[in-house]
Design a protein around this motif. Structure first.
Motif, PDB file in Angstrom:
ATOM      1  N   UNK A  72       0.852  -1.183   0.000  1.00  0.00           N
ATOM      2  CA  UNK A  72       0.000   0.000   0.000  1.00  0.00           C
ATOM      3  C   UNK A  72       0.894   1.240   0.000  1.00  0.00           C
ATOM      4  N   UNK A  73       1.207   1.709  -1.187  1.00  0.00           N
ATOM      5  CA  UNK A  73       2.106   2.861  -1.292  1.00  0.00           C
ATOM      6  C   UNK A  73       1.463   4.129  -0.734  1.00  0.00           C
ATOM      7  N   UNK A  74       0.142   4.225  -0.798  1.00  0.00           N
ATOM      8  CA  UNK A  74      -0.532   5.409  -0.248  1.00  0.00           C
ATOM      9  C   UNK A  74      -0.356   5.478   1.273  1.00  0.00           C
ATOM     10  N   UNK A  75      -0.421   4.343   1.941  1.00  0.00           N
ATOM     11  CA  UNK A  75      -0.237   4.329   3.396  1.00  0.00           C
ATOM     12  C   UNK A  75       1.198   4.722   3.754  1.00  0.00           C
ATOM     13  N   UNK A  76       2.154   4.283   2.955  1.00  0.00           N
ATOM     14  CA  UNK A  76       3.549   4.655   3.213  1.00  0.00           C
ATOM     15  C   UNK A  76       3.770   6.144   2.961  1.00  0.00           C
ATOM     16  N   UNK A  77       3.150   6.685   1.928  1.00  0.00           N
ATOM     17  CA  UNK A  77       3.253   8.127   1.688  1.00  0.00           C
ATOM     18  C   UNK A  77       2.578   8.913   2.801  1.00  0.00           C
ATOM     19  N   UNK A  78       1.425   8.439   3.261  1.00  0.00           N
ATOM     20  CA  UNK A  78       0.727   9.088   4.368  1.00  0.00           C
ATOM     21  C   UNK A  78       1.595   9.058   5.623  1.00  0.00           C
ATOM     22  N   UNK A  79       2.220   7.924   5.893  1.00  0.00           N
ATOM     23  CA  UNK A  79       3.102   7.811   7.051  1.00  0.00           C
ATOM     24  C   UNK A  79       4.244   8.813   6.946  1.00  0.00           C
ATOM     25  N   UNK A  80       4.831   8.910   5.770  1.00  0.00           N
ATOM     26  CA  UNK A  80       5.944   9.841   5.578  1.00  0.00           C
ATOM     27  C   UNK A  80       5.486  11.292   5.732  1.00  0.00           C
ATOM     28  N   UNK A  81       4.373  11.643   5.124  1.00  0.00           N
ATOM     29  CA  UNK A  81       3.884  13.025   5.205  1.00  0.00           C
ATOM     30  C   UNK A  81       3.319  13.377   6.574  1.00  0.00           C
ATOM     31  N   UNK A  82       2.937  12.375   7.353  1.00  0.00           N
ATOM     32  CA  UNK A  82       2.394  12.652   8.684  1.00  0.00           C
ATOM     33  C   UNK A  82       3.420  13.321   9.597  1.00  0.00           C
ATOM     34  N   UNK A  83       4.689  13.198   9.244  1.00  0.00           N
ATOM     35  CA  UNK A  83       5.738  13.859  10.023  1.00  0.00           C
ATOM     36  C   UNK A  83       5.597  15.370   9.997  1.00  0.00           C
ATOM     37  N   UNK A  84       4.962  15.901   8.961  1.00  0.00           N
ATOM     38  CA  UNK A  84       4.840  17.350   8.834  1.00  0.00           C
ATOM     39  C   UNK A  84       4.014  17.971   9.957  1.00  0.00           C
ATOM     40  N   UNK A  85       3.371  17.142  10.747  1.00  0.00           N
ATOM     41  CA  UNK A  85       2.640  17.655  11.912  1.00  0.00           C
ATOM     42  C   UNK A  85       3.577  18.334  12.907  1.00  0.00           C
ATOM     43  N   UNK A  86       4.901  18.093  12.770  1.00  0.00           N
ATOM     44  CA  UNK A  86       5.868  18.747  13.657  1.00  0.00           C
ATOM     45  C   UNK A  86       5.777  20.261  13.535  1.00  0.00           C
ATOM     46  N   UNK A  87       5.268  20.745  12.400  1.00  0.00           N
ATOM     47  CA  UNK A  87       5.174  22.186  12.181  1.00  0.00           C
ATOM     48  C   UNK A  87       4.233  22.812  13.219  1.00  0.00           C
ATOM     49  N   UNK A  88       3.127  22.126  13.516  1.00  0.00           N
ATOM     50  CA  UNK A  88       2.181  22.634  14.516  1.00  0.00           C
ATOM     51  C   UNK A  88       2.739  22.495  15.926  1.00  0.00           C
ATOM     52  N   UNK A  89       3.328  21.333  16.208  1.00  0.00           N
ATOM     53  CA  UNK A  89       3.932  21.085  17.521  1.00  0.00           C
ATOM     54  C   UNK A  89       4.926  19.942  17.342  1.00  0.00           C
ATOM     55  N   UNK A  90       6.153  20.095  17.782  1.00  0.00           N
ATOM     56  CA  UNK A  90       7.190  19.092  17.516  1.00  0.00           C
ATOM     57  C   UNK A  90       6.830  17.657  17.897  1.00  0.00           C
ATOM     58  N   UNK A  91       6.139  17.460  19.017  1.00  0.00           N
ATOM     59  CA  UNK A  91       5.809  16.086  19.426  1.00  0.00           C
ATOM     60  C   UNK A  91       4.789  15.422  18.502  1.00  0.00           C
ATOM     61  N   UNK A  92       4.006  16.216  17.790  1.00  0.00           N
ATOM     62  CA  UNK A  92       3.062  15.635  16.827  1.00  0.00           C
ATOM     63  C   UNK A  92       3.790  14.951  15.684  1.00  0.00           C
ATOM     64  N   UNK A  93       4.989  15.409  15.384  1.00  0.00           N
ATOM     65  CA  UNK A  93       5.815  14.766  14.354  1.00  0.00           C
ATOM     66  C   UNK A  93       6.258  13.377  14.752  1.00  0.00           C
TER      67      UNK A  93
END
Length: 190
Positions: A72-93
């Motif tokens: 499931x390449x979409x799930x892997x891309x979602x996992x990778x992009x989910x790191x961008x949550x660090x922008x709102x708060x570092x621990x969310x990354x």
């Protein structure tokens, strides 16, 4: 579910949990011979045996029966992009990728390796960021010059930019079929 698939799943989960067949038999309340026959695909376990096995392996019966690894390449891309949550708060990354990784790690091909790499990078980055913030507070308490204060702020901004670049670069790398690279990370998860 075919006997062969169930046998493979039971054996894999048992080994992942560091259990011997004897320990699984003890934990599940089944005989050693029954566990051996199930793992060898020689028998179709009853509903009760599946419940006992899943209890001994610390999974739900549905996870034991319905298991299959898919690509499931979409799930892997979602996992990778989910790191961008660090922008709102570092621990969310860390937290958002952790939630995705733990919920999918046994179901999607390569997600375990990718998730560990991402989490190692984000944990390392967050620790370094917090050390810099602590340094910022110490310098402000010591009433150091404005130049050192500005230097720490520039460093923190540069760290955010670096994290953003690494996430985007790895997203493009994965999209183009290349492996991810998180070189600047301590190995917290292996």
């Amino acid at each position: 579910m075919k006997n062969k698939d169930l046998a493979k799943r039971v054996k894999e989960l048992r080994k992942r949990n560091g259990m011997s067949q004897e320990l699984l038999a003890e934990n599940s309340g089944l005989s050693l011979r029954t566990v051996q026959r199930i793992e060898n695909g020689e028998t179709q376990p009853t509903g009760d045996s599946i419940k006992r096995l899943s209890s001994g392996l610390n999974v739900t019966p549905n996870e034991l029966i319905d298991w299959q690894i898919i690509e499931d390449s979409k799930a892997l891309l979602l996992l990778n992009l989910s790191q961008l949550c660090f922008i709102a708060f570092p621990l969310l990354g860390i937290l958002i990728p952790l939630i995705i990784w733990t919920s999918k790690k046994d179901k999607i091909k390569d997600i375990d390796l990718v998730g560990k790499s991402i989490l190692n990078f984000q944990i390392s980055w967050t620790l370094l960021l917090f050390l810099l913030v602590i340094g910022l507070f110490i310098t402000s308490k010591l009433e150091l010059t404005t130049i050192s204060f500005a230097g720490i702020l520039i460093t923190i901004s540069a760290m955010y930019f670096l994290n953003f670049l690494v996430v985007i670069a790895n997203t493009f790398r994965y999209h183009n079929g290349k492996s991810l690279k998180y070189l600047i990370a301590f190995q917290f998860l292996s």
